[in-house]
Design a protein around this motif. Structure first.
Motif: not given
Length: 100
Positions: A31, A33-34, A37, A60, A63-64, A67, A93
């Motif tokens: 998270g 790392e996310s 990004k 990405h 994905k966020v 999640y 996130w």
């Protein structure tokens, strides 16, 4: 969260203690790392113009969203307790449950 809010959050110690660790031995969570990004995406396209996203941004962002949607549906703790691991993970996130 704005890019600035997320950047400040990720600099803090509280952001370090939640989520699954990456397999690369860095100690950083997935998270976290996310979140880095997400900051990158928000800074390069602050007006959120769909034409200005590159081919790596869209997967990405999906994905966020997935999640956050899944995590919020499964657990109410994040909304009730801002110091919970769930709330901290969501903030990594880019979603602050206290704002919803």
């Amino acid at each position: 969260m704005s890019a600035q809010e997320l950047e400040e959050w990720l600099k803090g110690e509280a952001s370090q203690g939640s989520g699954w660790s990456k397999d690369d031995g860095s100690g950083e969570s997935i998270g976290h790392e996310s979140g880095r990004k997400i900051i990158e995406i928000l800074k390069k396209n602050p007006k959120k113009d769909p034409e200005n996203y590159d081919e790596d941004d869209i997967p990405h962002m999906r994905k966020v969203v997935s999640y956050c949607k899944r995590h919020l549906a499964q657990e109410e703790t994040a909304k009730k307790d801002p110091d919970s691991k769930s709330a901290k993970s969501l903030k990594n996130w880019g979603h602050d449950p206290a704002k919803t």
